[in-house]
Design a protein around this motif. Structure first.
Motif, PDB file in Angstrom:
ATOM      1  N   PRO A 140       0.776  -1.207   0.104  1.00 31.09           N
ATOM      2  CA  PRO A 140       0.033   0.077  -0.042  1.00 31.09           C
ATOM      3  C   PRO A 140       0.860   1.230  -0.205  1.00 31.09           C
ATOM      4  O   PRO A 140       0.810   2.331   1.009  1.00 31.09           O
ATOM      5  CB  PRO A 140      -0.785  -0.089   1.335  1.00 31.09           C
ATOM      6  N   TYR A 141       1.605   1.464  -1.082  1.00 32.64           N
ATOM      7  CA  TYR A 141       2.464   2.694  -1.229  1.00 32.64           C
ATOM      8  C   TYR A 141       1.925   3.920  -1.205  1.00 32.64           C
ATOM      9  O   TYR A 141       0.842   4.064  -2.008  1.00 32.64           O
ATOM     10  CB  TYR A 141       3.418   2.392  -2.360  1.00 32.64           C
ATOM     11  N   LEU A 142       2.040   4.746  -0.267  1.00 27.76           N
ATOM     12  CA  LEU A 142       1.296   5.974  -0.050  1.00 27.76           C
ATOM     13  C   LEU A 142       1.245   6.851  -1.267  1.00 27.76           C
ATOM     14  O   LEU A 142       2.365   7.065  -1.980  1.00 27.76           O
ATOM     15  CB  LEU A 142       1.770   6.867   0.973  1.00 27.76           C
ATOM     16  N   TYR A 143       0.241   7.882  -1.597  1.00 26.39           N
ATOM     17  CA  TYR A 143       0.043   8.505  -2.910  1.00 26.39           C
ATOM     18  C   TYR A 143      -0.056   7.723  -4.054  1.00 26.39           C
ATOM     19  O   TYR A 143      -0.334   8.250  -5.179  1.00 26.39           O
ATOM     20  CB  TYR A 143       1.104   9.675  -3.010  1.00 26.39           C
ATOM     21  N   GLY A 144      -0.211   6.380  -3.720  1.00 29.69           N
ATOM     22  CA  GLY A 144      -0.119   5.628  -4.976  1.00 29.69           C
ATOM     23  C   GLY A 144      -1.493   4.503  -5.159  1.00 29.69           C
ATOM     24  O   GLY A 144      -1.525   3.738  -6.025  1.00 29.69           O
ATOM     25  N   ALA A 145      -2.584   5.048  -4.508  1.00 30.55           N
ATOM     26  CA  ALA A 145      -3.550   4.211  -4.429  1.00 30.55           C
ATOM     27  C   ALA A 145      -4.226   3.855  -5.640  1.00 30.55           C
ATOM     28  O   ALA A 145      -4.344   2.490  -5.807  1.00 30.55           O
ATOM     29  CB  ALA A 145      -4.736   4.829  -3.349  1.00 30.55           C
ATOM     30  N   SER A 146      -4.466   4.574  -6.468  1.00 26.16           N
ATOM     31  CA  SER A 146      -4.868   4.461  -7.741  1.00 26.16           C
ATOM     32  C   SER A 146      -3.931   3.692  -8.658  1.00 26.16           C
ATOM     33  O   SER A 146      -4.484   2.693  -9.501  1.00 26.16           O
ATOM     34  CB  SER A 146      -5.588   5.665  -8.334  1.00 26.16           C
ATOM     35  N   TYR A 147      -2.802   4.163  -8.883  1.00 27.54           N
ATOM     36  CA  TYR A 147      -1.755   3.480  -9.560  1.00 27.54           C
ATOM     37  C   TYR A 147      -1.359   1.870  -9.137  1.00 27.54           C
ATOM     38  O   TYR A 147      -1.610   1.110 -10.089  1.00 27.54           O
ATOM     39  CB  TYR A 147      -0.527   4.080  -9.445  1.00 27.54           C
ATOM     40  N   ASN A 148      -1.610   1.880  -7.711  1.00 26.44           N
ATOM     41  CA  ASN A 148      -1.307   0.592  -7.182  1.00 26.44           C
ATOM     42  C   ASN A 148      -2.533  -0.395  -7.777  1.00 26.44           C
ATOM     43  O   ASN A 148      -2.268  -1.534  -7.885  1.00 26.44           O
ATOM     44  CB  ASN A 148      -1.349   0.771  -5.797  1.00 26.44           C
ATOM     45  N   HIS A 199       5.308  17.096  -1.820  1.00 28.08           N
ATOM     46  CA  HIS A 199       5.919  17.560  -3.151  1.00 28.08           C
ATOM     47  C   HIS A 199       7.277  16.795  -3.356  1.00 28.08           C
ATOM     48  O   HIS A 199       7.718  16.786  -4.350  1.00 28.08           O
ATOM     49  CB  HIS A 199       6.160  19.068  -2.749  1.00 28.08           C
ATOM     50  N   ARG A 200       7.999  16.464  -2.260  1.00 30.34           N
ATOM     51  CA  ARG A 200       9.351  15.933  -2.318  1.00 30.34           C
ATOM     52  C   ARG A 200       9.121  14.440  -3.172  1.00 30.34           C
ATOM     53  O   ARG A 200       9.857  14.132  -3.659  1.00 30.34           O
ATOM     54  CB  ARG A 200       9.821  15.769  -0.781  1.00 30.34           C
ATOM     55  N   HIS A 201       7.916  13.869  -2.671  1.00 31.60           N
ATOM     56  CA  HIS A 201       7.644  12.435  -3.251  1.00 31.60           C
ATOM     57  C   HIS A 201       7.358  12.808  -4.648  1.00 31.60           C
ATOM     58  O   HIS A 201       8.063  11.823  -5.579  1.00 31.60           O
ATOM     59  CB  HIS A 201       6.499  11.899  -2.623  1.00 31.60           C
ATOM     60  N   VAL A 202       6.654  13.782  -5.097  1.00 30.91           N
ATOM     61  CA  VAL A 202       6.234  13.531  -6.500  1.00 30.91           C
ATOM     62  C   VAL A 202       7.379  14.132  -7.402  1.00 30.91           C
ATOM     63  O   VAL A 202       7.009  14.145  -8.620  1.00 30.91           O
ATOM     64  CB  VAL A 202       4.657  14.401  -6.906  1.00 30.91           C
ATOM     65  N   THR A 203       8.253  14.782  -6.833  1.00 27.23           N
ATOM     66  CA  THR A 203       9.444  15.368  -7.463  1.00 27.23           C
ATOM     67  C   THR A 203      10.568  14.789  -7.463  1.00 27.23           C
ATOM     68  O   THR A 203      11.860  15.154  -7.892  1.00 27.23           O
ATOM     69  CB  THR A 203       9.697  16.960  -7.395  1.00 27.23           C
ATOM     70  N   TRP A 258       4.387   4.460   7.680  1.00 30.41           N
ATOM     71  CA  TRP A 258       4.063   5.468   8.473  1.00 30.41           C
ATOM     72  C   TRP A 258       5.343   6.104   8.664  1.00 30.41           C
ATOM     73  O   TRP A 258       5.402   7.361   8.898  1.00 30.41           O
ATOM     74  CB  TRP A 258       3.591   4.745   9.846  1.00 30.41           C
ATOM     75  N   ARG A 259       6.518   5.556   9.023  1.00 31.17           N
ATOM     76  CA  ARG A 259       7.827   6.242   9.244  1.00 31.17           C
ATOM     77  C   ARG A 259       8.248   6.786   8.017  1.00 31.17           C
ATOM     78  O   ARG A 259       8.769   8.161   8.060  1.00 31.17           O
ATOM     79  CB  ARG A 259       8.781   5.074   9.912  1.00 31.17           C
ATOM     80  N   MET A 260       7.995   6.182   6.899  1.00 27.58           N
ATOM     81  CA  MET A 260       8.640   6.581   5.668  1.00 27.58           C
ATOM     82  C   MET A 260       8.303   7.784   5.089  1.00 27.58           C
ATOM     83  O   MET A 260       8.853   8.802   4.466  1.00 27.58           O
ATOM     84  CB  MET A 260       8.733   5.219   4.658  1.00 27.58           C
ATOM     85  N   PHE A 261       6.903   8.153   5.291  1.00 29.20           N
ATOM     86  CA  PHE A 261       6.069   9.108   4.818  1.00 29.20           C
ATOM     87  C   PHE A 261       5.677  10.034   5.934  1.00 29.20           C
ATOM     88  O   PHE A 261       4.880  11.014   5.884  1.00 29.20           O
ATOM     89  CB  PHE A 261       4.840   8.855   4.123  1.00 29.20           C
ATOM     90  N   ASN A 262       6.386  10.004   7.212  1.00 30.31           N
ATOM     91  CA  ASN A 262       6.084  11.135   8.574  1.00 30.31           C
ATOM     92  C   ASN A 262       4.702  11.022   8.667  1.00 30.31           C
ATOM     93  O   ASN A 262       4.211  12.114   9.000  1.00 30.31           O
ATOM     94  CB  ASN A 262       6.829  12.144   7.897  1.00 30.31           C
ATOM     95  N   LEU A 263       3.957   9.867   8.781  1.00 27.69           N
ATOM     96  CA  LEU A 263       2.558   9.955   8.891  1.00 27.69           C
ATOM     97  C   LEU A 263       2.130  10.452  10.614  1.00 27.69           C
ATOM     98  O   LEU A 263       1.200  11.033  10.587  1.00 27.69           O
ATOM     99  CB  LEU A 263       1.807   8.724   8.997  1.00 27.69           C
ATOM    100  N   GLY A 264       3.199  10.550  11.219  1.00 27.96           N
ATOM    101  CA  GLY A 264       2.891  11.020  12.784  1.00 27.96           C
ATOM    102  C   GLY A 264       2.634  12.673  12.707  1.00 27.96           C
ATOM    103  O   GLY A 264       1.843  13.094  13.400  1.00 27.96           O
TER     104      GLY A 264
END
Length: 282
Positions: A140-148, A199-203, A258-264
Motif C-alpha cells: 500500500p505505497y502512499l500517494y499511489g492508491a489508484s496506480y497501485n 511535493h518531495r515525493h512527486v518530484t 508510517w515512518r517513511m512518509f512521516n504520518l506522525g
C-alpha cells in the motif's frame, strides 16, 4: 533459426519500453516498438528499431497496429510485452476519478486489448506474453492508491491469463518491477497537496533505483526462456518485499510506511486541528 519478433508497447524516450526494445535488438530479436501518435521517435530511429504509432485506449489504433505487424512478421509474433503505462500520484481521498479512469484504460484495459487482438499471432508462434507489473500492486505505497490498483488488477488478470493460455503452449510472465529509474513521474510533478512530503515525493529522483537498461536485460532474458517463471521479481527492494509479502502479516507495511512518509506529523496536525475546533465549539 528464423527471426524472432518482439512487440513492446510504450517505448517513449526515457522509459522501460525503450530499454526493452533496445535489449531485444541487441540480442538479435527483431524488436517492434510503439510510441504514441505525435510522440518523439528519434531515439528509435537512431537505434534502427522498427516502430509504429499506437494508442492502446483506442480500438482502431490497436487494429491498425495489428495489420502492420501481421504484414511485417507474416502473421506471427513471438513475444508481446505490455509496457505502456502512466502514473497518477495522489492520496486516495483526493483522487480525480476521471483521471484515474484514463489510467485504468491505459494500464489495465490496454493490455487486455492487445492480448485480445494479438493472441492468434502469439498462439501461432507458441510465444510469450510479458505484462509489466509493479511492487505497487503488492504493497500500500502512499500517494499511489489508484496506480497501485491498476497494477494489482493487471497482475491478477495476468495470473489468470497464464492458466488459460497454457493449453496453447503460450507462456505468460508477470513482472513485478521494483523501483526503476525512468521518467514516469514527469507528468505528475504539477500535482500539489499542502504537505511538503508530497511535493518531495512527486518530484523525487528515486534513490537506489535499478538502472532501466539493467532491468531490461534481465526481463528480456526471462522472456526468451523456454520455461520462464510465472512471476519475475526484479528491481530495487523486490527481495525484501517478496519476503514480507510471503511471510509477513497483512499490516506489516503499515508501520514501515508510517515512518517513511512521516504520518506522525499528519496525525499531530489533525489532533491539533480537532482540539481547536472543539475549543471553538465547531
Amino acid at each position: 533459426m528464423p527471426t524472432k519478433f518482439a512487440l513492446v508497447t510504450g517505448c517513449g524516450q526515457g522509459g522501460i519500453g525503450e530499454a526493452l526494445v533496445k535489449e531485444y535488438s541487441r540480442r538479435g530479436v527483431h524488436a517492434i516498438a510503439t510510441v504514441l501518435p505525435g510522440e518523439a521517435s528519434g531515439h528509435l530511429l537512431d537505434a534502427g528499431i522498427t516502430f509504429f504509432r499506437l494508442d492502446v485506449t483506442i480500438e482502431k489504433s490497436v487494429l491498425d497496429l495489428k495489420a502492420s505487424v501481421e504484414k511485417l512478421t507474416n502473421g506471427r509474433l513471438d513475444i508481446l510485452v505490455n509496457c505502456a503505462g502512466i502514473a497518477y500520484t495522489m492520496t486516495a481521498i483526493d483522487t480525480d476519478v476521471v483521471a484515474v479512469q484514463r489510467m485504468f484504460d491505459i494500464n489495465v484495459f490496454g493490455p487486455m486489448r492487445m492480448v485480445h487482438h494479438f493472441h492468434g499471432m502469439i498462439i501461432r508462434s507458441t510465444g510469450t506474453i510479458v505484462n509489466i507489473g509493479s511492487i505497487g500492486g503488492i504493497i500500500p505505497y502512499l500517494y499511489g492508491a489508484s496506480y497501485n490498483a491498476t497494477k494489482a488488477a493487471l497482475q491478477h488478470w495476468s495470473n489468470t491469463l497464464r492458466v488459460e493460455m497454457a493449453p496453447f503452449s503460450v507462456k505468460v510472465i508477470t513482472t513485478i518491477s521494483g523501483e526503476v529509474s525512468t521518467n514516469i513521474l514527469k507528468n505528475d510533478a504539477h500535482r500539489k497537496l499542502p504537505e511538503e512530503e508530497f511535493h518531495r515525493h512527486v518530484t523525487r529522483t528515486p534513490q537506489g533505483a535499478t538502472n532501466r537498461f539493467k532491468y531490461a536485460e534481465n526481463v528480456v532474458a526471462q522472456s526468451l526462456k523456454s520455461s520462464p517463471p510465472a512471476w519475475f521479481w526484479y528491481g530495487s527492494f523486490t527481495g525484501m518485499i517478496r519476503f514480507l509479502d510471503t511471510f509477513g502479516w497483512r499490516t506489516v507495511w503499515d508501520s514501515m510506511l508510517w515512518r517513511m512518509f512521516n504520518l506522525g506529523k499528519l496525525k499531530q496536525a489533525h489532533t491539533l486541528r480537532m482540539s481547536k475546533d472543539a475549543a471553538l465549539g465547531n
